[in-house]
Design a protein around this motif. Structure first.
Motif, mmCIF file in Angstrom:
data_model
loop_
_atom_site.group_PDB
_atom_site.id
_atom_site.type_symbol
_atom_site.label_atom_id
_atom_site.label_comp_id
_atom_site.label_asym_id
_atom_site.label_seq_id
_atom_site.Cartn_x
_atom_site.Cartn_y
_atom_site.Cartn_z
ATOM 1 N N VAL A 1 0.765 -1.152 -0.276
ATOM 2 C CA VAL A 1 0.046 -0.033 -0.082
ATOM 3 C C VAL A 1 0.854 1.354 0.039
ATOM 4 C CG1 VAL A 1 -1.552 1.328 1.306
ATOM 5 C CG2 VAL A 1 -1.931 -0.918 1.061
ATOM 6 N N ASN A 2 1.859 1.225 0.661
ATOM 7 C CA ASN A 2 2.640 2.387 0.952
ATOM 8 C C ASN A 2 3.474 2.745 -0.473
ATOM 9 O OD1 ASN A 2 2.230 2.844 3.490
ATOM 10 N ND2 ASN A 2 3.961 1.726 4.337
ATOM 11 N N GLU A 3 3.868 1.451 -1.239
ATOM 12 C CA GLU A 3 4.593 1.902 -2.468
ATOM 13 C C GLU A 3 3.491 2.297 -3.555
ATOM 14 O OE1 GLU A 3 7.645 -0.739 -4.999
ATOM 15 O OE2 GLU A 3 5.318 -1.801 -5.174
ATOM 16 N N LEU A 4 2.388 1.927 -3.470
ATOM 17 C CA LEU A 4 1.263 2.390 -4.564
ATOM 18 C C LEU A 4 0.954 3.603 -4.047
ATOM 19 C CD1 LEU A 4 -0.868 -0.897 -4.656
ATOM 20 C CD2 LEU A 4 0.716 0.170 -6.376
ATOM 21 N N GLU A 5 0.772 4.109 -2.872
ATOM 22 C CA GLU A 5 0.319 5.557 -2.478
ATOM 23 C C GLU A 5 1.686 6.535 -2.661
ATOM 24 O OE1 GLU A 5 -2.277 4.479 1.584
ATOM 25 O OE2 GLU A 5 -0.412 5.378 1.684
ATOM 26 N N ARG A 6 2.708 6.095 -2.639
ATOM 27 C CA ARG A 6 4.013 6.717 -3.069
ATOM 28 C C ARG A 6 4.031 7.129 -4.496
ATOM 29 N NH1 ARG A 6 8.441 5.271 -5.282
ATOM 30 N NH2 ARG A 6 8.206 3.256 -4.240
ATOM 31 N N LEU A 7 3.840 6.221 -5.497
ATOM 32 C CA LEU A 7 3.774 6.173 -6.775
ATOM 33 C C LEU A 7 2.653 7.121 -7.466
ATOM 34 C CD1 LEU A 7 4.888 2.651 -7.866
ATOM 35 C CD2 LEU A 7 6.327 4.605 -8.088
ATOM 36 N N GLY A 8 1.332 6.770 -6.773
ATOM 37 C CA GLY A 8 0.093 7.461 -7.083
ATOM 38 C C GLY A 8 0.447 9.023 -7.098
ATOM 39 N N ALA A 9 1.150 9.408 -5.928
ATOM 40 C CA ALA A 9 1.283 10.741 -5.523
ATOM 41 C C ALA A 9 2.344 11.160 -6.288
ATOM 42 C CB ALA A 9 1.844 11.041 -4.153
ATOM 43 N N ARG A 10 3.068 10.577 -6.910
ATOM 44 C CA ARG A 10 4.045 11.140 -8.066
ATOM 45 C C ARG A 10 3.311 11.471 -9.413
ATOM 46 N NH1 ARG A 10 8.127 9.179 -11.776
ATOM 47 N NH2 ARG A 10 8.193 7.141 -10.944
ATOM 48 N N PHE A 11 2.558 10.432 -9.801
ATOM 49 C CA PHE A 11 1.754 10.270 -10.796
ATOM 50 C C PHE A 11 0.678 11.528 -10.909
ATOM 51 C CE2 PHE A 11 -1.472 9.130 -13.764
ATOM 52 C CZ PHE A 11 -1.039 8.127 -14.816
ATOM 53 N N VAL A 12 0.104 11.953 -9.844
ATOM 54 C CA VAL A 12 -0.946 13.036 -9.659
ATOM 55 C C VAL A 12 0.016 14.313 -10.019
ATOM 56 C CG1 VAL A 12 -2.189 14.696 -8.285
ATOM 57 C CG2 VAL A 12 -2.572 11.997 -8.274
ATOM 58 N N ALA A 13 1.472 14.393 -9.255
ATOM 59 C CA ALA A 13 2.131 15.502 -9.224
ATOM 60 C C ALA A 13 2.742 15.945 -10.928
ATOM 61 C CB ALA A 13 3.375 15.429 -8.449
ATOM 62 N N GLU A 14 2.993 14.662 -11.416
ATOM 63 C CA GLU A 14 3.705 14.834 -12.887
ATOM 64 C C GLU A 14 2.491 14.910 -13.756
ATOM 65 O OE1 GLU A 14 6.445 11.659 -13.361
ATOM 66 O OE2 GLU A 14 7.715 12.150 -11.661
ATOM 67 N N ASP A 15 1.408 14.157 -13.629
ATOM 68 C CA ASP A 15 0.301 14.672 -14.501
ATOM 69 C C ASP A 15 0.659 14.071 -16.098
ATOM 70 O OD1 ASP A 15 -2.271 14.796 -15.082
ATOM 71 O OD2 ASP A 15 -2.001 17.125 -15.597
ATOM 72 N N PRO A 16 1.113 13.047 -16.138
ATOM 73 C CA PRO A 16 1.477 12.480 -17.631
ATOM 74 C C PRO A 16 0.227 12.308 -18.320
ATOM 75 C CG PRO A 16 1.544 10.511 -15.885
ATOM 76 C CD PRO A 16 1.216 11.762 -15.010
ATOM 77 N N ASP A 17 0.377 12.374 -19.643
ATOM 78 C CA ASP A 17 -0.470 12.058 -20.702
ATOM 79 C C ASP A 17 -1.100 10.655 -20.680
ATOM 80 O OD1 ASP A 17 -2.116 11.702 -22.985
ATOM 81 O OD2 ASP A 17 -1.260 13.253 -23.854
ATOM 82 N N LEU A 18 -2.402 10.305 -20.208
ATOM 83 C CA LEU A 18 -2.918 9.109 -20.137
ATOM 84 C C LEU A 18 -2.599 8.009 -21.306
ATOM 85 C CD1 LEU A 18 -5.966 9.601 -18.194
ATOM 86 C CD2 LEU A 18 -3.841 8.974 -17.406
ATOM 87 N N ARG A 19 -2.465 8.851 -22.559
ATOM 88 C CA ARG A 19 -2.411 8.190 -23.838
ATOM 89 C C ARG A 19 -0.982 7.587 -23.953
ATOM 90 N NH1 ARG A 19 -4.418 13.064 -27.390
ATOM 91 N NH2 ARG A 19 -2.866 14.033 -25.862
ATOM 92 N N THR A 20 0.187 8.169 -23.263
ATOM 93 C CA THR A 20 1.298 7.729 -23.687
ATOM 94 C C THR A 20 2.165 7.267 -22.601
ATOM 95 O OG1 THR A 20 2.022 10.053 -23.289
ATOM 96 C CG2 THR A 20 1.415 9.424 -25.557
#
Length: 359
Positions: A36-55
């Motif tokens: 859970v901790n790993e997924l929360e950390r990666l999810g927070a980085r995903f939100v911050a970086e906001d990558p294009d969901l297509r790529t």
């Protein structure tokens, strides 16, 4: 590739009865605190970086403690019983954007997301915005509170993540396609081979912006010993309303009727209530899914809200060409036939974590 024109009884783990599976258990995977901790950390980085969901790619957000579990889930979904429920995410502490980010990262490892409509949505929402019932041909199943009949979705894998459950009802119901076929084979072996023949399916009713009225697929695929089923007789029957669609024979109608009758027999299905944070990974070719009717909360922010992903499998499950909607699905990188993106297209996790208010 070995493709059969008749199919013997299915004896793999994909053939199960819900009553026996409920007693046996083993279909819930509990995440550890470390995972859970790993997924929360990666999810927070995903939100911050906001990558294009297509790529964005799975490798952009590497898993460590969860990687082996994802491999286990994929094998169970494609070559085991056909589904697994993953539990333990603390979505009650997250923003919806963080929940969606964690979910999308896991989706990238489970398969490749596909577009779920002509607007290009890579994350869709099961969120009731209409009082329509499913006997209304304009009703969209993900936007109503009515009971849903057993069906297959438009991808190899469908995943649902629960953000918030209903006030009451809304249970997820699954039934084994292989066990339905086994029952048909026991009762009417003369009709069972008809399910390997191509049927026309109502594409327009599934997506009002579909580029054609129908597409064609058999109900059953058997390739290299792997049994797959794509079902939902409603769309076969309503496809009969379009000009040029061959009329169903009496035998075809009878095998579809028997299919539906067996599906709803006591003991065939397994029923599960979603808790916040639950993720259900399901092979559309192994199990059909339905939903009980539900009563919702009056406040919009408390209403039953599930996120949905449609995925192309990463395990190369063998199926006959163009099985299900494989011949017509939209890949995630670009819209259909090189056309421009829909004016309402959204490819940020922040915007895609908010449901469209469609009726």
């Amino acid at each position: 590739m070995s493709v059969l024109t008749s199919v013997p009884p299915v004896t793999t783990a994909a053939a199960w009865r819900g009553d026996r599976l409920t007693e046996k258990g083993g279909w819930i995977y509990e995440l550890s605190a470390e995972q859970v901790n790993e997924l929360e950390r990666l999810g927070a980085r995903f939100v911050a970086e906001d990558p294009d969901l297509r790529t964005v790619q799975a490798g952009d957000f590497p898993l460590d403690t969860v990687r082996d579990a994802v491999e286990q889930w994929r094998n169970e979904v494609d070559f085991g019983r056909g589904f697994i429920l993953v539990r333990g995410l603390r979505t009650y502490l997250y923003s919806d954007a963080l929940s969606a980010a964690i979910y999308y990262i896991l989706g990238l490892y489970m398969g490749d997301p596909i577009r779920q409509n002509e607007m290009g949505d890579l994350i869709d929402h099961v969120y009731a915005t209409s009082d329509k019932t499913m006997d209304d041909p304009t009703a969209k199943s993900s936007k109503v509170r009515d009971q849903l009949v057993y069906h297959s979705d438009s991808s190899d894998i469908v995943a649902l993540m629960c953000l918030r459950p209903a006030r009451s009802g809304g249970a997820s119901c699954l039934v084994s396609g292989a066990e339905i076929y086994n029952e048909i084979l026991r009762r009417r072996p003369d009709l069972a081979p008809l399910l390997l023949q191509p049927f026309h399916w109502d594409w327009r009713r599934q997506d009002r912006e579909a580029p054609a009225d129908t597409y064609v697929s058999p109900v059953i695929s058997m390739v290299d010993g792997v049994f797959s089923m794509y079902a939902g007789s409603l769309y076969i029957v309503t496809a009969q309303n379009y000009p040029g669609v061959p009329k169903l024979t009496e035998d075809q109608l009878e095998v579809l009727r028997l299919f539906d009758e067996i599906t709803y027999e006591p003991g065939m299905a397994i029923e599960m209530d979603f808790r916040p944070g639950d993720i259900q990974w399901l092979s559309n070719y192994a199990a059909l899914h339905a939903r009980t009717r539900f009563d919702d909360w009056p406040e919009p922010q408390r209403r039953r809200h599930l996120l949905r992903l449609w995925l192309s499998s990463k395990t190369d499950r063998p199926v006959v060409p163009d099985f299900g909607k494989n011949g017509v699905v939209l890949k995630r990188s670009a819209p259909r036939d090189g056309s421009s993106e829909h004016p309402e297209a959204r490819f940020s996790v922040a915007t895609m974590s908010v449901p469209r208010l469609l009726s």
